[in-house]
Write a protein that holds these residues in place. Structure first.
Motif, PDB file in Angstrom:
ATOM      1  N   ASN A 201       6.735 122.292  51.247  1.00 26.43           N
ATOM      2  CA  ASN A 201       8.074 122.554  51.794  1.00 26.43           C
ATOM      3  C   ASN A 201       8.946 121.307  51.718  1.00 26.43           C
ATOM      4  O   ASN A 201       8.459 120.172  51.551  1.00 26.43           O
ATOM      5  CB  ASN A 201       7.971 123.025  53.245  1.00 26.43           C
ATOM      6  N   ASN A 223      11.690 125.748  54.643  1.00 22.12           N
ATOM      7  CA  ASN A 223      10.520 126.557  54.269  1.00 22.12           C
ATOM      8  C   ASN A 223      10.716 127.111  52.857  1.00 22.12           C
ATOM      9  O   ASN A 223      10.894 128.314  52.635  1.00 22.12           O
ATOM     10  CB  ASN A 223      10.324 127.688  55.281  1.00 22.12           C
ATOM     11  N   SER A 226       7.880 129.433  51.500  1.00 21.61           N
ATOM     12  CA  SER A 226       7.698 130.680  52.256  1.00 21.61           C
ATOM     13  C   SER A 226       6.305 130.736  52.874  1.00 21.61           C
ATOM     14  O   SER A 226       5.595 131.749  52.811  1.00 21.61           O
ATOM     15  CB  SER A 226       7.925 131.901  51.351  1.00 21.61           C
ATOM     16  N   ASN A 227       5.918 129.618  53.480  1.00 27.00           N
ATOM     17  CA  ASN A 227       4.594 129.501  54.077  1.00 27.00           C
ATOM     18  C   ASN A 227       4.584 130.245  55.412  1.00 27.00           C
ATOM     19  O   ASN A 227       5.337 129.919  56.329  1.00 27.00           O
ATOM     20  CB  ASN A 227       4.251 128.017  54.289  1.00 27.00           C
ATOM     21  N   MET A 230       3.285 128.267  58.923  1.00 24.79           N
ATOM     22  CA  MET A 230       4.024 127.184  59.577  1.00 24.79           C
ATOM     23  C   MET A 230       4.366 127.559  61.016  1.00 24.79           C
ATOM     24  O   MET A 230       4.966 128.598  61.277  1.00 24.79           O
ATOM     25  CB  MET A 230       5.308 126.874  58.816  1.00 24.79           C
ATOM     26  N   GLN A 250       8.287 130.563  60.231  1.00 29.70           N
ATOM     27  CA  GLN A 250       7.533 131.190  59.141  1.00 29.70           C
ATOM     28  C   GLN A 250       8.399 132.085  58.263  1.00 29.70           C
ATOM     29  O   GLN A 250       7.951 132.555  57.227  1.00 29.70           O
ATOM     30  CB  GLN A 250       6.379 132.015  59.725  1.00 29.70           C
TER      31      GLN A 250
END
Length: 710
Positions: A201, A223, A226-227, A230, A250
């Motif tokens: 990120n 982000n 696109s984790n 998190m 997230q």
């Protein structure tokens, strides 16, 4: 043998003798009373003539002293103005020879050109490239602030006052904010070299400028990957950590920007920022007078109402009928005396009533809510932390050797929080409920701040334009470890608020000359003991010697730089104009107070020590009492001289440890028009103290106001 009865002739003779004796005694008493009356009248005449003579001498002396001090101050003012003008000329010449990159602060055309070129410059594509310009601009703003302080005092004497420094500083802040936004947008569009190796990120933090009065740090996280794992983000600056519950971080294409800045652009927009009128505190006597006046008004209104209801019926008091008839002259005398008494009593009652009415009216017009921060009593302690929850712009897509990206106009703005998921209804989620995703924040308190008492945690409400303490939970302020942690409902500016008046009222003060052009000012506050050394025109803080004050301790600063330097570290000895609304003090005449500070400054080179007196609160509102001694070694408390300063100034016969207050003069002393003439027996023209030194003392005393707040 029985006593012989007196004949009628003998009885008459005895009676006549008694009458003659009584008449003789009455005549002697009358003559004695006449003699005593003549003697009393003679004494009164002598005393009256003596008072008139003393008053005539006093008026003449006051007139001479007034003319003398006016001429002396006028010469000093001209000399001081000339020195300031010379300093300004030296500054202009030095600036010209140094050829700085910043514009001439006295040339509006150069300033406008400089700001326009910076506004239109598109080269700032990273925070590192912006850093140099920000530091350059901050130096220029510091220069403008210093010149602005000088210009406020010497505006009428300065021929260069053609620029509105406040307006220029405001423009710089607007351009700087736009530059940070444009740089943030450029970084979010092309996060090359700023990708986190662990999560992939965007993550970067840059300290654009760091000082006690110009801190600016920008932390940015996005982000991009696109984790969905998190939950929290950490930054090194101030050990900042944030955690958003229920997928707050997230969600794809969400970014978080945290700005730490010492510049407070929010408080001036608050409704409680402007000073409010000072309402004098009433003592018990004034309160009783106001209550009595209110009762009299109510009675008069009731009686007028009754008389109007009864028409032309005349109500006669039975007590008036039973009293004996009085002569017209006695009635007129009583009526006159009653009128005079009423006139004498009316102003005090009226004043007390007006004060109560004004106080009640102000309370009704301006009421601080329970969760609202009163900006007249509190101010941000240290940097303001701005939390921003924003959306990422469209990211570039790579196809072979081609890169495609949507370049539509994009404006950075606060994103609504929380972002509703599918099937959620905002009506079912309210701030503070279990469904509302809280934000957990923790950060450290800077080591350069003196935190005397636990501060208040506040957030800025853009809707209400005020700092508020609500919508916080689990607030923990650990002063020992200098940590702050809390949970809140929204992303908004966050600040620690400290009371301005923690060290007020002062417990004592002293002005002590050390040598020529060097004076020590000691202030005993509620929490700290302060010692300030004034050397020529600069102030140097000696105590308190705290580790948080590194950088300003024992550092000579001009008065207009010394005051904000102390405030920026969390120490405030400088009451605002409406400070009496928050600190219990005696109502005193401000004009006489200003003259006393001037005289103390003028006498700073004459080995006079000045300190506070406990009797200062016992005297009238237009009088001040302070202790004075002329010794290198400070004497005991009761050996100081007490001086009363007001419309008439003189030494008092009483001492500091006297049991009762008395305004009697010390025998052999005369009254004077100022403190200066009470203590100086020479002419006013033989003072060798530098004029800039006395002016620095006067400015500092006028800012601290020890006579009123001690």
């Amino acid at each position: 043998m029985p006593p012989r009865k007196l004949t009628q002739e003998e009885k008459n003779k005895l009676k006549q003798e008694e009458l003659e004796k009584k008449a003789l005694e009455e005549e002697e008493i009358r003559i004695r009373e006449q003699e005593e009356l003549k003697q009393q009248q003679e004494r009164d005449r002598i005393e009256r003539e003596e008072r008139e003579r003393e008053l005539l001498e006093e008026n003449g002396r006051f007139e001479v002293e007034g003319t003398q001090i006016s001429e002396f101050l006028s010469k000093r003012e001209q000399s001081y103005s000339s020195s300031i003008q010379q300093q300004m000329n030296d500054y202009i010449w030095k600036r010209y020879t140094n050829c700085p990159v910043t514009p001439d602060p006295y040339c509006l055309r150069d300033i406008n050109t400089y700001l326009t070129l910076w506004r239109e410059d598109k080269a700032d594509t990273s925070f590192e490239s912006l850093m140099g310009k920000v530091q350059e601009v901050f130096v220029f703003m510091q220069e403008l602030t210093t010149l602005q302080d000088l210009d406020l005092v010497y505006k009428s004497k300065s021929p260069y006052s053609i620029v509105d420094f406040s307006s220029i500083i405001q423009q710089i802040h607007v351009i700087l904010s736009n530059k940070i936004d444009s740089t943030t947008l450029e970084i979010m569009r092309n996060p090359i070299g700023m990708i986190d190796d662990v999560y992939g990120n965007l993550k970067t933090e840059v300290i654009l400028n760091e000082s006690s009065d110009n801190t600016l740090c920008v932390c940015l996280w996005g982000n991009i990957a696109s984790n969905h794992r998190m939950t929290d983000v950490d930054f090194n600056y101030r050990e900042f950590s944030i955690e958003a519950a229920q997928r707050g971080l997230q969600i794809p294409n969400i970014a978080l920007r945290v700005i730490h800045t010492i510049r407070d652009l929010y408080s001036p927009r608050s409704r409680s920022y402007s000073p409010r009128p000072v309402v004098p505190l009433l003592d018990e006597e004034d309160t009783s007078k106001s209550d009595l006046a209110t009762e009299q008004k109510e009675r008069s209104s009731k009686s007028s109402a009754n008389s109007s209801n009864k028409g032309s019926t005349v109500n006669v008091n039975s007590q008036e009928i039973l009293t004996k008839p009085q002569s017209a002259s006695s009635q007129n005398e009583k009526q006159g005396s009653a009128t005079e008494t009423a006139k004498e009593a009316e102003p005090s009652n009226t004043d007390a009533t007006e004060v109560c009415e004004v106080k009640q009216q102000l309370e009704e017009e301006f009421t601080i809510e329970e969760s609202e921060i009163d900006m007249r009593q509190f101010s941000p302690l240290g940097p303001i932390t701005i939390l921003e929850y924003i959306r990422l712009p469209p990211q570039p897509r790579h196809m072979g050797q081609w890169k495609m990206q949507d370049l539509e106009p994009y404006v950075i703005k606060q994103n609504p929080y929380p972002i509703l998921q599918s099937g959620q209804d905002i009506a079912q989620i309210t701030p503070g409920s279990k469904l509302w995703p809280f934000i957990s924040v923790s950060m450290s308190i800077p080591d350069t701040l003196v935190v005397s008492e636990e501060p208040k945690l506040a957030r800025w409400s853009e809707e209400l334009c005020q700092w508020r303490t609500d919508e916080f939970t689990d607030v923990k302020i650990d002063l020992e470890n200098r940590k702050v942690s809390f949970k809140c409902n929204t992303f908004s500016p966050i600040a620690l608020m400290q009371d301005h008046y923690l060290n007020m009222p002062y417990q004592g003060w002293m002005v002590q000359p050390m040598e020529i052009n060097t004076t020590k000012l000691s202030i005993t506050g509620n929490l700290h003991q302060f010692e300030i050394i004034i050397e020529k025109d600069k102030c140097r803080l000696v105590k308190p010697d705290l580790p948080e004050l590194s950088g300003i301790i024992n550092t000579p600063l001009l008065v207009n730089r010394f005051i904000p330097a102390l405030r920026s570290r969390g120490l405030n000895l400088f009451p605002a104009i409406d400070a009496p609304n928050y600190v219990a003090i005696s109502n005193k005449d401000s004009d006489i107070e200003t003259d006393v500070y001037r005289d103390i400054a003028l006498l700073s080179g004459c080995s006079f020590n000045f300190t506070w007196s406990s009797w200062n609160a016992s005297c009238h509102g237009n009088q001040y009492i302070l202790r004075v001694c002329n010794h290198d070694i400070l004497p005991d408390v009761n050996e100081w001289d007490l001086v009363l300063v007001g419309p008439k100034c003189y030494r008092l016969a009483m001492k500091e440890l006297s049991e009762e207050f008395s305004d009697n003069k010390l025998s052999g002393n005369t009254t004077h028009s100022s403190l200066y003439h009470v203590l100086r027996t020479d002419t006013v023209a033989d003072i060798s103290v530098d004029i800039s030194h006395t002016e620095a003392i006067r400015k500092l005393l006028s800012a601290i106001r020890p006579l009123v707040f001690a």
